[in-house]
Write a protein that holds these residues in place. Structure first.
Motif, short mmCIF file in Angstrom:
data_model
loop_
_atom_site.label_atom_id
_atom_site.label_comp_id
_atom_site.label_asym_id
_atom_site.label_seq_id
_atom_site.Cartn_x
_atom_site.Cartn_y
_atom_site.Cartn_z
N ASN A 182 -57.22 45.89 183.42
CA ASN A 182 -56.00 46.51 183.94
C ASN A 182 -55.45 47.53 182.95
O ASN A 182 -55.00 48.62 183.34
N LEU A 183 -55.50 47.20 181.67
CA LEU A 183 -55.03 48.14 180.65
C LEU A 183 -55.98 49.32 180.50
O LEU A 183 -55.54 50.46 180.30
N ILE A 184 -57.28 49.07 180.62
CA ILE A 184 -58.25 50.17 180.63
C ILE A 184 -57.95 51.13 181.77
O ILE A 184 -57.99 52.36 181.61
N HIS A 185 -57.62 50.57 182.92
CA HIS A 185 -57.28 51.39 184.10
C HIS A 185 -56.05 52.26 183.81
O HIS A 185 -56.03 53.46 184.12
N TYR A 186 -55.04 51.66 183.20
CA TYR A 186 -53.81 52.40 182.87
C TYR A 186 -54.10 53.53 181.89
O TYR A 186 -53.65 54.67 182.08
N ILE A 187 -54.86 53.23 180.83
CA ILE A 187 -55.19 54.25 179.83
C ILE A 187 -56.01 55.38 180.45
O ILE A 187 -55.79 56.56 180.18
N SER A 188 -56.95 54.99 181.31
CA SER A 188 -57.80 55.98 181.96
C SER A 188 -56.98 56.94 182.81
O SER A 188 -57.21 58.16 182.81
N ARG A 189 -56.01 56.40 183.55
CA ARG A 189 -55.20 57.22 184.44
C ARG A 189 -54.24 58.12 183.65
O ARG A 189 -54.03 59.29 184.00
N LYS A 190 -53.64 57.61 182.58
CA LYS A 190 -52.60 58.35 181.87
C LYS A 190 -53.16 59.25 180.77
O LYS A 190 -52.64 60.35 180.55
N TYR A 191 -54.19 58.77 180.08
CA TYR A 191 -54.66 59.51 178.90
C TYR A 191 -56.11 59.97 179.01
O TYR A 191 -56.61 60.62 178.10
N GLY A 192 -56.80 59.61 180.08
CA GLY A 192 -58.24 59.86 180.15
C GLY A 192 -58.64 61.30 180.35
O GLY A 192 -59.77 61.68 180.03
N ASP A 193 -57.73 62.13 180.86
CA ASP A 193 -58.08 63.51 181.18
C ASP A 193 -57.92 64.41 179.95
O ASP A 193 -57.16 65.37 179.94
N THR A 194 -58.64 64.06 178.88
CA THR A 194 -58.61 64.83 177.64
C THR A 194 -60.04 65.02 177.16
O THR A 194 -60.97 64.35 177.62
N GLU A 195 -60.19 65.91 176.18
CA GLU A 195 -61.53 66.16 175.64
C GLU A 195 -62.09 64.93 174.95
O GLU A 195 -63.27 64.62 175.06
#
Length: 552
Positions: free
Chosen positions: A387-400
């Protein structure tokens, strides 16, 4: 036996027909809601021996990436191939997000669970008086832990659902060669999803021979149905492992003869009795055990008993025990409760006092059930890591690059330092994992993503003293509060995401001393370092913090 009918249609009153339609809609919404919210896995085997095994054929894994069970060739390939088919079909529609793919697996399981339980109810309703039918339906779907367990894409649940359908077909007692053959097919599937159900299957076959008095020919049709599935699954296993393999024998050799399973913990023979009593909540667990005892006393020939007893006895003898090993049996529990209540209430003459007593117990159970159901419908699976991986992916994942700091062998993407427990399915290409070091704790880099378990109190205090704050726990705080009563998960293992406050400034001095008595006060120009904090020992040293905090 009465003719089997649809649960929803088998209602005499038009009013009850409408109620049951509403209940059916509520069941579907509840289970799909649970499937969506229960991100992750209840137990690592559910992910690392199914989804990651599917990754071997999907292309994101190699044999070296998988758990030791792959090298031992003890995991049947049926369920990994089923996951692979779902992933391929989803890919045709452009669905590649791992979180959506995992949700599809849980959604499929939810639908399978609903249909299986409804079929079982329709087969056993003639054994239950009509006034108890609504209670049977409600209990079969809304005992507080049922929705969260019955949506799991795990071997225990899929095996248990196949077993449930097969017992329903046995109860119908229709003289048909095809019916017996289908029962055998379901036995085979149940066995291939989880080999241990062989003992429940053996109990059912003994019941057919000793109680029902089925002919040898009828038993033979069941046998041929089971053999067909085992043969097909052996072919799948051989294809999966790249050589001929008979996984049931390998599983028996490794876990029973070589006793490898005991390396993961052992428990006394009575551990499952204790688990049944405590895990659902003491009151509910006590009622389940009492119902089992009543059924054993009043109707020892009941097929449910002949299914349950061999299964539990076998698991009690095996030293390694886990509560999830009983999951294949959970959908028999509602029938057990209602049937036992029916048996005892009809035999008691003075019912006034008992009605008050039973109503009081039922009211207490209802309150416990409502709280637990609310908690489990919103709770992510396990400790909330995915669940936390999902949150990080959605909020911070769109970076280099996505850099996450965590303690060594204690991060979200690696369950432990054991072989093959890397969650490759969820690993983004831009992920960089870094270990938290002493240097990082004493002089943390600004604006980093840091993940610590709730139980790492010392490390969390260090971060918070240096301007980091809790942004997101893997499991919501209100669920952790309820968990103090229900005891579903280990709160200390819940991961927490820390980020730094944007308006925070710190001027600090940190001393690493072997002796906590050597506490020094420093001055910097005209500024006195105003606060002190002594940490618990880390690696044999004591951190002495003397600091001044200011905010913009």
């Amino acid at each position: 036996m009465q003719k089997d009918t649809c649960v929803i249609k088998d209602i005499n009153s038009k009013h009850l027909l409408n109620v049951n339609r509403f209940v059916l809609i509520l069941i579907i919404i509840t289970y799909l809601f649970s499937a969506i919210n229960s991100n992750g896995f209840h137990h690592p085997d559910e992910h690392f021996q199914l989804i990651e095994f599917a990754g071997l054929k999907a292309g994101w894994n190699t044999g070296d990436d998988l758990a030791w069970e792959y090298g031992a060739q003890i995991r049947p390939a049926l369920q990994p191939y089923l996951a692979l088919v779902i992933f391929k079909l989803a890919g045709l529609f452009g669905i590649k997000d791992p979180f959506i793919l995992a949700t599809l697996l849980r959604g499929l399981t939810a639908v399978f669970s609903i249909l299986s339980v409804l079929f079982f109810i329709s087969c056993f309703k003639p054994s239950i008086k009509s006034r108890y039918h609504p209670a049977l339906i409600v209990l079969s779907f809304f005992i507080w832990f049922f929705p969260s367990i019955n949506v799991r894409f795990s071997s225990e649940i899929w095996s248990g659902l196949c077993l449930l359908i097969s017992v329903g077909l046995v109860e119908l007692n229709r003289q048909s060669k095809l019916r017996y053959f289908i029962i055998g097919v379901l036995f085979g599937l149940s066995f291939e999803f989880r080999f241990q159900t062989a003992f429940a299957i053996a109990g059912i076959i003994l019941w057919l021979i000793c109680i029902r008095k089925n002919s040898f020919r009828e038993i033979l049709y069941i046998f041929w149905g089971g053999i067909l599935i085992v043969a097909l699954c052996t072919s799948l296993d051989s294809l999966f492992y790249g050589q001929f393999v008979f996984t049931p024998y390998n599983y028996f050799r490794v876990n029973i003869i070589e006793n490898v399973s005991s390396h993961y913990g052992t428990a006394p023979w009575y551990a499952y009795i204790t688990s049944i009593l405590i895990a659902p909540n003491f009151l509910i667990g006590a009622v389940i055990l009492l119902s089992f005892t009543i059924l054993l006393g009043y109707d020892y020939k009941n097929i449910i008993l002949w299914t349950i007893i061999p299964f539990i006895v076998f698991h009690s003898v095996i030293p390694h025990k886990e509560l999830r090993f009983l999951f294949p049996l959970i959908n028999f529990v509602p029938f057990l409760l209602i049937y036992a209540y029916q048996q005892i209430i009809d035999r008691i003459k003075k019912k006034n006092f008992l009605e008050i007593f039973f109503n009081s117990v039922l009211l207490a159970m209802l309150c416990i059930n409502l709280g637990g159901l609310a908690m489990m419908l919103f709770k992510p699976a396990g400790n909330g890591s995915i669940n936390l991986i999902h949150y990080i992916s959605r909020k911070y994942g769109d970076t280099e690059s996505l850099t996450i700091y965590s303690l060594k062998n204690n991060n979200l993407y690696i369950s432990s330092n054991s072989e093959g427990l890397n969650a490759s399915f969820y690993l983004p290409d831009n992920l960089i994992l870094k270990d938290i070091t002493t240097e990082f704790l004493t002089h943390p880099e600004p604006n980093r993503l840091v993940v610590l378990s709730k139980g790492h109190y010392t490390e969390r205090v260090l971060l918070e003293k240096n301007g980091y704050k809790m942004e997101k726990p893997g499991i919501p705080a209100w669920i952790m509060e309820l968990n103090k009563f229900y005891g579903v998960f280990n709160e200390e293992a819940v991961p927490i995401l820390y980020t730094q406050e944007n308006d925070y400034e710190r001027d600090s001095k940190i001393f690493l001393l072997p002796n906590p008595d050597l506490l020094l006060l420093q001055t910097k120009g005209q500024t006195t370092w105003e606060e002190q904090m002594v940490s618990p020992p880390i690696n044999g040293f004591i951190f002495i913090y003397i600091y001044k905090v200011s905010y913009k």
